[in-house]
Write a protein that holds these residues in place. Sequence first.
Motif, PDB file in Angstrom:
ATOM      1  N   VAL A  71       0.860  -1.176   0.000  1.00 26.30           N
ATOM      2  CA  VAL A  71       0.000   0.000   0.000  1.00 26.30           C
ATOM      3  C   VAL A  71       0.901   1.232   0.000  1.00 26.30           C
ATOM      4  CG1 VAL A  71      -1.842   1.270   1.160  1.00 26.30           C
ATOM      5  CG2 VAL A  71      -1.774  -1.237   1.299  1.00 26.30           C
ATOM      6  N   VAL A 115      -2.164  -3.942   7.535  1.00 24.96           N
ATOM      7  CA  VAL A 115      -3.398  -3.236   7.189  1.00 24.96           C
ATOM      8  C   VAL A 115      -4.554  -3.793   8.023  1.00 24.96           C
ATOM      9  CG1 VAL A 115      -5.010  -2.704   5.326  1.00 24.96           C
ATOM     10  CG2 VAL A 115      -2.546  -2.798   4.860  1.00 24.96           C
ATOM     11  N   THR A 117      -9.012  -3.465   8.696  1.00 25.65           N
ATOM     12  CA  THR A 117     -10.193  -3.280   7.859  1.00 25.65           C
ATOM     13  C   THR A 117     -11.375  -2.795   8.689  1.00 25.65           C
ATOM     14  OG1 THR A 117     -11.505  -4.305   6.088  1.00 25.65           O
ATOM     15  CG2 THR A 117     -11.035  -5.667   8.020  1.00 25.65           C
ATOM     16  N   ALA A 138      -8.766   4.930  -2.612  1.00 21.94           N
ATOM     17  CA  ALA A 138      -7.590   4.103  -2.898  1.00 21.94           C
ATOM     18  C   ALA A 138      -7.773   3.413  -4.238  1.00 21.94           C
ATOM     19  CB  ALA A 138      -7.376   3.076  -1.792  1.00 21.94           C
ATOM     20  N   CYS A 153      -9.923   4.170   1.986  1.00 15.29           N
ATOM     21  CA  CYS A 153      -8.768   4.115   2.887  1.00 15.29           C
ATOM     22  C   CYS A 153      -8.877   5.176   3.971  1.00 15.29           C
ATOM     23  CB  CYS A 153      -7.466   4.333   2.118  1.00 15.29           C
ATOM     24  SG  CYS A 153      -5.983   4.317   3.171  1.00 15.29           S
ATOM     25  N   ASN A 154      -8.461   4.809   5.183  1.00  9.29           N
ATOM     26  CA  ASN A 154      -8.215   5.762   6.256  1.00  9.29           C
ATOM     27  C   ASN A 154      -6.708   5.790   6.477  1.00  9.29           C
ATOM     28  OD1 ASN A 154      -7.931   7.294   8.556  1.00  9.29           O
ATOM     29  ND2 ASN A 154      -9.403   6.154   9.782  1.00  9.29           N
ATOM     30  N   ASP A 155      -6.076   6.861   6.036  1.00 15.48           N
ATOM     31  CA  ASP A 155      -4.628   7.058   6.142  1.00 15.48           C
ATOM     32  C   ASP A 155      -4.353   7.847   7.427  1.00 15.48           C
ATOM     33  OD1 ASP A 155      -1.974   7.833   5.894  1.00 15.48           O
ATOM     34  OD2 ASP A 155      -2.310   9.104   4.137  1.00 15.48           O
ATOM     35  N   CYS A 179      -3.070   2.229   8.775  1.00 18.26           N
ATOM     36  CA  CYS A 179      -3.713   2.107   7.464  1.00 18.26           C
ATOM     37  C   CYS A 179      -4.897   1.171   7.559  1.00 18.26           C
ATOM     38  CB  CYS A 179      -2.710   1.575   6.438  1.00 18.26           C
ATOM     39  SG  CYS A 179      -3.394   1.396   4.770  1.00 18.26           S
ATOM     40  N   SER A 180      -6.069   1.658   7.220  1.00 22.42           N
ATOM     41  CA  SER A 180      -7.268   0.845   7.182  1.00 22.42           C
ATOM     42  C   SER A 180      -7.877   0.904   5.789  1.00 22.42           C
ATOM     43  CB  SER A 180      -8.298   1.329   8.215  1.00 22.42           C
ATOM     44  OG  SER A 180      -9.462   0.528   8.191  1.00 22.42           O
ATOM     45  N   LEU A 181      -8.313  -0.263   5.295  1.00 16.55           N
ATOM     46  CA  LEU A 181      -8.999  -0.356   4.015  1.00 16.55           C
ATOM     47  C   LEU A 181     -10.363  -0.983   4.220  1.00 16.55           C
ATOM     48  CD1 LEU A 181      -6.153  -1.746   1.718  1.00 16.55           C
ATOM     49  CD2 LEU A 181      -6.880   0.635   1.919  1.00 16.55           C
ATOM     50  N   THR A 243      -3.281   5.042  -2.309  1.00 22.22           N
ATOM     51  CA  THR A 243      -4.248   6.020  -1.828  1.00 22.22           C
ATOM     52  C   THR A 243      -3.934   7.366  -2.460  1.00 22.22           C
ATOM     53  OG1 THR A 243      -3.036   6.804   0.129  1.00 22.22           O
ATOM     54  CG2 THR A 243      -4.265   4.744   0.336  1.00 22.22           C
TER      55      THR A 243
END
Length: 301
Positions: A71, A115, A117, A138, A153-155, A179-181, A243
């Motif tokens: 990512v 990562v 989720t 993303a 995405c949450n960056d 990092c969350s997807l 992202t």
Amino acid sequence: MEIVRYVEQGAAEPRVGVRRDGKIAPVRFGSVAELLREPLDALRAGLEPAGSEVDADSVTYLPPVDGRTEVWASGVTYERSREGRVEESVQASVYELVYDAPRPELFLKAVAWRVVTDGEPVGVRADSEVDVPEPELAVVANSRGEIVGYTVCNDMSSRSIEGVNPLYIPQAKIFNGSCSLATGIRPAWEVDTADLAITMKIVRDDAVVFEGETSTARLHRTLEELVEVLYAPSDFPDGAILTTGTGIVPELSFSLTEGDRVDIEIAQVGTLSNPVVRGREPLSWLVDAIERPAARRKGQL
């Protein structure tokens, strides 16, 4: 339709499937990485069901990234992001210059196993004072650099660490839970990215303490340009997720607190919700989950 990665109840091995209408049908690919090795046409053909459907609510979802897929992230691609970085930084001119520079800012954000989720916690560093989520579209690209899908995405970012010196960006951006997807990847052929509404709200003690919105129409660079620059010097044999920067930045006086919840929605693409924890320890289960995907259940809401 969404491409998802999941574990069925009682199973040990993850599967890849297609989610639609409350059901998941497995596909022939054994991993998302395998899927991203394919050219776009072969990938599309490979999304045909290859097994019995299960209820979408009966599985444990995994982040839609695995194997050697990386990512990466883009920075300062929205005018609001430039303003926010200038506000926080003692070297403000760096961000003013990169916004209009021929070369975009790109940096590694996470390897696949780090990562998280939807429903799993995102983290803030224990040594950071000002921390914010960054809601971003993303782009999912295959090994050939073709855009094959999109996700949310949450960056997560430490504004206080990056603000001291831009060379601290890796420390401000890469840590447990940074990092969350979203659980699903929407196929590129089903999404028009020209003007996607992006919204975010932060909930604290059942009250909304911040909310904002933007649109991909405000992106300063094209998605194709960002992917082209990422792939120009490097091979990605299992594809990459990139992202594309944020257009929603809270005022510098705002910071996330442990126990907050971050809710993000991108039109046509999906939703993502994560509680916030502080420090390394609350996300130590990520190490166990490398070999035992079911270990992720204790990290979920």
